[in-house]
Design a protein around this motif. Structure first.
Motif, short mmCIF file in Angstrom:
data_model
loop_
_atom_site.label_atom_id
_atom_site.label_comp_id
_atom_site.label_asym_id
_atom_site.label_seq_id
_atom_site.Cartn_x
_atom_site.Cartn_y
_atom_site.Cartn_z
N GLU A 18 -34.10 41.26 40.47
CA GLU A 18 -34.90 40.64 39.41
C GLU A 18 -36.34 40.55 39.89
N THR A 19 -37.29 40.67 38.96
CA THR A 19 -38.71 40.51 39.27
C THR A 19 -39.21 39.23 38.62
N LEU A 20 -39.81 38.35 39.44
CA LEU A 20 -40.37 37.09 38.94
C LEU A 20 -41.87 37.26 38.82
N PRO A 21 -42.44 37.08 37.63
CA PRO A 21 -43.89 37.23 37.45
C PRO A 21 -44.67 36.29 38.37
N SER A 22 -45.79 36.76 38.84
CA SER A 22 -46.59 35.97 39.79
C SER A 22 -47.05 34.65 39.18
#
Length: 672
Positions: A642-646
């Protein structure tokens, strides 16, 4: 809008007859209440024998309002009508006051009562109710409401002091005892009808004792002295809301009303809105009944896995006298606990801790001599890593937070977070939005190695040096297990099946790798600072895991190229099977890790630059084999990323990242 006020019971530790003599000295003027300019008696009658005395006064009050408002309304004084009924036979004084001035625009009704304490005949009780209804006041309705309530609060605060002042004045004059009234005649007195009970309602020929209900011993608990001793300092309106909530719950549930400390916690959780607190409390009481929570302290027996591997427990008190619970979260095997006892059993454990907290707070209140209505949670995060971000574990944690917030509001006084590692901002991002703002404001973060230092939020600001736990370098021995990895032979097969169905099939993908085969997952990032997370279980054989970043054009462009979801099937196959050559096609951004059969691996990487990143798994040859195997056992694994937005974790939590040095690496310390 109508404002209501209902006081707790105030107790004067003086006999009724003495208090009545002191009360009469408040008239015709009372210097202690400057707004009370004076009064005239318009009616004063007694029944035959003097058992009942009825008095009516027209009271003159100074208008404490801004000059412009006084000019608009055109008056400096307002008038109130006060009607008193003194029942000497039953030792009860009932008072009703209502405004005469502007009665068509503003309605003010106050009712008060003095009576003998039901458990101590030498004490006198006082209680009052009031309502304010501003219908129309020259467009200044809100201002008038605030002024009226402010003035009323000031007068109420002075009320008890005034009685005490005049009692002391009588004592200075040598009057310390007043003979109680005695009935000179056994015959029933004939009474005069005077409107006193309410708007449009008359007393009639009934004596006040036939309609007056004195408080029970439970009602008497809500005296102002009781509130100060067992519940804490409340202002006038907070006391009123507490009394109103209790009466409202009594109407719904009869005698089965929660403790006053519980009522107060629900009120605080809903900013002292009686309606919202009643709704929240009613739902919680239904929940407790449905799940038999009241029996939890007696019936709950912790599973052996919890006794052996759950690193949490109660440990003395903090500096405010609050019970202190210590949780070594970084040493907890979240996945192992869930797979060995299940999510419902973990929830039951959390509820048992909350119930113990309520019991310990009551005991602390008795021991300390002042109200203790909250407990403190100390969370040690040493050892925390991405394995704690296992998706089903986060889901279970959020469920626990939701249930605890709904049913144990305002029980958490402070949460002390110490030794937070670099990955903690990600965990905080995932769970903080589900925590009520009032609770979030109670979190105190201490990073690095200075968590014991006094000042700037150090542990010793909140916990005595003598009770600092031994595992933190303190002198106090703790009886808390060290945690550690739950052996897989303790996993329950039924929980494995359920978890796979509910969580893993919907989130995780399964792959098989033959000898020499590589599997790549390409993730494109156009948000520098975003966080890439991964979680995978090695089901069979060994694999090598690496995180790479592309350096030259291939299937994806470094900037503005397609995301993984936009590939065609052929492109996906090519990306997954391509042999990315380090130093030519890509660079390694996390060290390679050898992952063994049965291990669970979690990790994170902050994607500092835009571009394409690769999660790579490769079949690992068994170096112990001297001859090539005739048949090859495939490696199997199940993964999720999963990619968590900065933007989700940038800002307030960045200080946590900078407080701990070191790079995020996927290593054996992240595995189980």
């Amino acid at each position: 809008m109508v404002q209501h006020y209902q006081s707790p019971v105030r107790v004067y530790k003086h006999p009724f007859a003495l208090v009545m003599l002191a009360y009469e000295r408040r008239f015709p003027t009372c210097p202690q209440i400057p707004v009370f300019v004076g009064c005239e008696v318009t009616m004063d009658e007694e029944s035959n024998g003097g058992a009942i005395r009825k008095t009516e006064r027209r009271c003159k009050l100074n208008v404490e309002a801004p000059y412009i408002l006084k000019k608009i309304i055109g008056v400096d004084f307002v008038y109130f009508i006060q009607r008193n009924v003194l029942d000497r036979r039953n030792s009860i004084l009932e008072i009703e006051a209502c405004n005469e001035s502007f009665s068509n625009r503003v309605g003010v009704v106050e009712k008060c009562k003095y009576y003998i304490h039901p458990e101590n005949p030498n004490w006198t009780c006082f209680e009052q109710t009031a309502s304010l209804d501003i219908k129309n006041f020259f467009g200044f309705e809100n201002s008038m409401e605030k002024l009226a309530m402010k003035q009323y609060a000031q007068n109420i605060a002075k009320g008890k002091e005034i009685i005490e002042y005049f009692v002391n004045q009588l004592k200075e004059e040598g009057i310390t005892y007043v003979e109680p009234w005695t009935d000179p005649s056994p015959q029933k007195d004939i009474e005069v009808d005077v409107p006193i009970k309410g708007e449009g309602e008359a007393v009639g020929n009934k004596e006040p004792d036939s309609e007056t209900k004195l408080p029970s011993s439970r009602d008497m608990q809500l005296s102002s002295d009781y509130i100060a001793r067992y519940l804490g300092k409340l202002n006038m309106m907070q006391e009123s809301r507490l009394v109103q909530l209790r009466h409202s719950i009594e109407e719904l549930r009869g005698s089965s009303v929660p403790a006053d400390a519980t009522l107060l916690r629900f009120l605080r959780a809903r900013e002292f809105s009686v309606e919202k607190a009643r709704e929240m409390l009613t739902q919680s009481l239904h929940w407790r009944k449905k799940h038999q929570v009241d029996k939890l302290l007696d019936d709950y027996e912790a599973p052996q896995v919890v006794k052996d591997y759950f690193p949490g427990g109660w440990h003395h008190f903090d500096k405010d006298g609050r019970p202190l619970y210590v949780l070594r979260l970084g040493q907890m095997d979240v996945k192992g606990l869930l797979k060995s006892i299940g999510e419902d059993e973990v929830l039951l454990l959390a509820l048992h801790v909350c119930e113990e907290g309520l019991q310990l707070m009551d005991e602390a209140t008795t021991i300390c001599g002042y109200p203790v209505s909250q407990w403190t949670l100390l969370i040690d995060l040493e050892g925390l890593n991405m394995r704690h971000l296992w998706r089903p574990g986060i889901k279970a944690l959020l469920r626990i937070i939701e249930i605890v917030e709904a049913n144990y509001p305002e029980t958490m006084g402070r949460v002390l977070i110490i030794r937070a590692p670099r990955c903690f901002p990600i965990l905080w991002t995932l769970i903080s939005t589900f925590i009520h703002e009032n609770t979030r404001n109670k979190f105190v973060f201490s990073c690095g190695t200075d968590y014991q230092e006094q000042g700037a939020g150090g542990l010793t600001d909140y916990i005595g040096q003598d009770v600092i736990p031994d595992f933190l370098g303190g002198p106090s021995e703790t009886f808390i297990v060290d945690g550690g990895v739950v052996p897989k032979q303790l996993y329950r097969l039924d929980l494995e099946v359920g978890a796979s169905t509910e969580h893993e099939h919907s989130l995780y993908q399964s792959i098989s790798l033959s000898r020499g085969q590589v599997h790549n997952v390409v993730i494109h990032c156009n948000d520098p600072g975003a966080v890439l997370t991964w979680d995978f279980d090695v089901m069979r054989h060994n694999v090598t895991f690496t995180v790479l970043r592309k350096t030259r054009n291939s299937i994806c462009d470094d900037a503005g190229g397609p995301s993984r979801s936009s590939f065609t099937n052929g492109e996906l196959d090519a990306a997954a099977t391509k042999e990315w050559k380090e130093g030519i096609d890509c660079v390694k951004v996390e060290p390679s890790v050898l992952c063994h059969d049965g291990e669970s691996i979690q990790g994170t990487h902050i994607m500092q630059v835009a571009g394409s990143y690769i999660l790579q798994w490769q079949y690992q040859e068994d170096q112990t084999e001297r001859l090539p195997a005739i048949t090859s056992h495939k490696a199997q694994l199940m993964y999720f990323h999963e990619t968590l937005p900065s933007v989700q974790y940038r800002g307030s939590m960045m200080s946590l990242q900078s407080a701990i040095s070191g790079k995020s690496i996927a290593s054996s310390s992240l595995s189980r």
